[in-house]
Design an enzyme around this catalytic site. Structure first.
Site, PDB file in Angstrom:
ATOM      1  N   SER A  20       0.793  -1.222   0.000  1.00 31.08           N
ATOM      2  CA  SER A  20       0.000   0.000   0.000  1.00 31.08           C
ATOM      3  C   SER A  20       0.828   1.276   0.000  1.00 31.08           C
ATOM      4  O   SER A  20       0.317   2.335  -0.315  1.00 31.08           O
ATOM      5  CB  SER A  20      -0.939  -0.004   1.205  1.00 31.08           C
ATOM      6  OG  SER A  20      -0.194  -0.125   2.397  1.00 31.08           O
ATOM      7  N   HIS A  67      -5.419  -4.270  -1.476  1.00 33.45           N
ATOM      8  CA  HIS A  67      -5.331  -3.253  -2.524  1.00 33.45           C
ATOM      9  C   HIS A  67      -5.422  -3.841  -3.932  1.00 33.45           C
ATOM     10  O   HIS A  67      -5.386  -3.105  -4.914  1.00 33.45           O
ATOM     11  CB  HIS A  67      -4.036  -2.445  -2.392  1.00 33.45           C
ATOM     12  CG  HIS A  67      -4.137  -1.344  -1.399  1.00 33.45           C
ATOM     13  ND1 HIS A  67      -4.807  -0.177  -1.650  1.00 33.45           N
ATOM     14  CD2 HIS A  67      -3.684  -1.248  -0.128  1.00 33.45           C
ATOM     15  CE1 HIS A  67      -4.752   0.610  -0.589  1.00 33.45           C
ATOM     16  NE2 HIS A  67      -4.073  -0.025   0.356  1.00 33.45           N
ATOM     17  N   LYS A 127     -12.229  -1.183   0.217  1.00 40.28           N
ATOM     18  CA  LYS A 127     -11.508  -0.327  -0.729  1.00 40.28           C
ATOM     19  C   LYS A 127     -12.280  -0.274  -2.049  1.00 40.28           C
ATOM     20  O   LYS A 127     -13.303   0.385  -2.121  1.00 40.28           O
ATOM     21  CB  LYS A 127     -10.070  -0.806  -0.842  1.00 40.28           C
ATOM     22  CG  LYS A 127      -9.325  -0.494   0.458  1.00 40.28           C
ATOM     23  CD  LYS A 127      -7.908  -0.957   0.536  1.00 40.28           C
ATOM     24  CE  LYS A 127      -7.279  -0.424   1.818  1.00 40.28           C
ATOM     25  NZ  LYS A 127      -6.488  -1.400   2.540  1.00 40.28           N
TER      26      LYS A 127
HETATM   27  C1  LIG Z   1      -6.430  -1.631   4.007  1.00 43.18           C
HETATM   28  C2  LIG Z   1      -5.697  -2.887   4.208  1.00 43.18           C
HETATM   29  C3  LIG Z   1      -6.164  -3.843   5.125  1.00 43.18           C
HETATM   30  C4  LIG Z   1      -7.336  -3.570   6.022  1.00 43.18           C
HETATM   31  O1  LIG Z   1      -8.547  -3.562   5.333  1.00 43.18           O
HETATM   32  P1  LIG Z   1      -9.838  -2.886   6.004  1.00 43.18           P
HETATM   33  O2  LIG Z   1     -10.965  -3.551   5.321  1.00 43.18           O
HETATM   34  O3  LIG Z   1      -9.733  -1.419   5.745  1.00 43.18           O
HETATM   35  O4  LIG Z   1      -9.775  -3.186   7.461  1.00 43.18           O
HETATM   36  C5  LIG Z   1      -5.492  -5.052   5.205  1.00 43.18           C
HETATM   37  N1  LIG Z   1      -4.399  -5.291   4.452  1.00 43.18           N
HETATM   38  C6  LIG Z   1      -3.912  -4.384   3.579  1.00 43.18           C
HETATM   39  C7  LIG Z   1      -2.715  -4.728   2.762  1.00 43.18           C
HETATM   40  C8  LIG Z   1      -4.539  -3.149   3.442  1.00 43.18           C
HETATM   41  O5  LIG Z   1      -4.049  -2.264   2.594  1.00 43.18           O
END
Ligand SMILES: *Cc1c(COP(=O)(O)O)cnc(C)c1O
Length: 405
Positions: A189, A217, A248
């Site tokens: 990310s 992502h 996301k």
């Molecule tokens: C955003 C993210 C998460 C967490 O996801 P949420 O649904 O926002 O809790 C987990 N792993 C990665 C790599 C992320 O970027």
């Protein structure tokens, strides 16, 4: 009558000291408040800005079909599920969502958690014990790290995307009796680079390790119709545990784990966020079902996303920005970091950009390594060419003024 205590309470004064320290370093922040809907242009703190900060990759946060699904589910089933899944809070619509995701991903079964964070932390911590080993990329997400710590397994960290280093670590523990879990993010990310999923799968096969990929992502972004990095690499049959997020690109909230029927059954019985935290409101489940239907029916959104991402990245590089990651090649996805280096200057850059009409989050140590502070930009399918060009112009003007370019 409320009486104020006369003695000033000092029990939490260490927190105040740490906040003062953040202020001194220039990395203290206030939350920006969104006053309308998440979108390519929206209003934060009273200012209209081009939004380069959200994870709303496909513009689904305010999609009419998803909104309709949420409203209709609320009308039919109410606003809350009333219990954790294992007690009385499993609604028909929760099961439908899990079946939908499993079919979409081409796996036996799926379990949905309240968030991606809960999915990772709950899964890693429950499938391993203290005699086991976790071989983990150094830039893996915080929720994997927390899950690893909760599992009490021994954690071995390999250098970012360094498959040879991962192999070294697997070799070191090969003769130990514990199980081994090899784990990577599908898309990282902070730099927007893609994990070497195919090569790690080979390693996992060779060393008999459990293979797990966190595709937060990559969900809705990579692979056929947004099936994720595992699909992108054609590794569906070789990854034991696939994690994705519904928060996301899917536009709502939640996380999920895909895999064998037994894995999912086991998580139903042992994953602590599943057992001890209430399930989604029906509106969230309905929204996500509608989102997967859109992914299947409208892949052109994903094409638009990639078209925008390529254009923006090329233009940023052409303008002379440092868009490199810790390793080359740098960003390969709609996430593009603009590296500034110093934390304080990065936060200033982000604030100046905001004043000039562009929202791009500043990210500094400890989220990224010291000296690698950056503003992170994320493209969506819904940005118009005009908005992208305007954002580029603002970035360039502000960076020149600050001596970043
Ligand atoms: C955003 C993210 C998460 C967490 O996801 P949420 O649904 O926002 O809790 C987990 N792993 C990665 C790599 C992320 O970027």
């Amino acid at each position: 009558m409320v009486r104020m205590t006369e003695v000033k309470r000092t029990q939490l004064s260490h927190l105040t000291a740490q906040l003062d320290d953040l202020r001194q370093r220039g990395t203290y922040f206030k939350l920006r408040v969104l006053e309308d809907e998440q979108g390519p242009v929206c209003t934060y703190d009273g200012r209209r800005v081009i939004n380069l900060a959200s994870n709303n990759y496909l513009g689904l946060c305010d999609h009419p079909k998803l909104r309709e699904a949420a409203i209709s589910a609320t009308e039919n089933y109410g606003v809350g599920s009333g219990a954790v899944r294992t007690i009385a809070g499993t609604m028909r619509i929760h099961m439908e969502l899990e079946e939908k995701i499993a079919a979409f991903k081409g796996v036996e079964a799926c379990v949905v958690f309240q968030s991606g964070f809960a999915a990772n932390a709950g899964t890693v911590s429950s499938i391993l014990g203290k005699e086991d080993f976790i071989i983990s990329d150094e830039l893996n997400h915080a929720s994997i790290i927390d899950g690893a710590r909760l599992s009490r397994a021994k954690i071995k960290v390999f250098r970012h995307k360094d498959v040879a280093h991962a192999e070294e670590l697997l070799k070191e523990v090969a003769s130990e009796p514990g199980r081994k879990l090899l784990i990577t993010d599908g898309v990282f990310s902070m730099d927007g680079d893609i994990g070497p999923v195919d090569r790690l799968c080979e390693l996992a096969d060779r060393y008999g390790a459990i293979m797990m990929v966190d595709d937060a992502h990559a969900s809705g972004v990579l692979g056929r119709n947004g099936r994720g990095s595992v699909d992108h690499f054609g590794c569906t049959d070789r990854v034991d545990v696939q994690v994705g997020t519904l928060s996301k690109a899917i536009g709502a909230l939640g996380g999920y784990v895909c895999g064998s029927r037994d894995l999912i059954d086991y998580l139903y019985h042992r994953a602590r966020p599943f057992l001890f935290s209430t399930s989604h409101p029906p509106s969230v489940a309905a929204t996500c079902i509608a989102a997967f239907e859109l992914l299947e029916r409208e892949p052109e959104r994903i094409e638009r996303l990639w078209g925008n991402a390529r254009y923006f990245k090329e233009q940023l590089a052409a303008a002379g920005f440092d868009v490199g990651g810790r390793t080359t090649p740098a960003s390969e996805t709609p996430i593009t970091p603009v590296i500034v280096g110093d934390g304080r200057r990065t936060m200033e850059f982000s604030r100046e950009l905001f004043e000039a009409g562009v929202m791009a989050t500043g990210i500094a140590f400890p989220t990224v390594p010291e000296g690698k502070a950056r503003v992170r930009t994320i493209m969506t399918s819904e940005h118009t060419r005009e908005q992208i060009d305007q954002a580029l112009e603002t970035l360039t003007t502000v960076a020149r003024r600050m001596g970043i370019l």
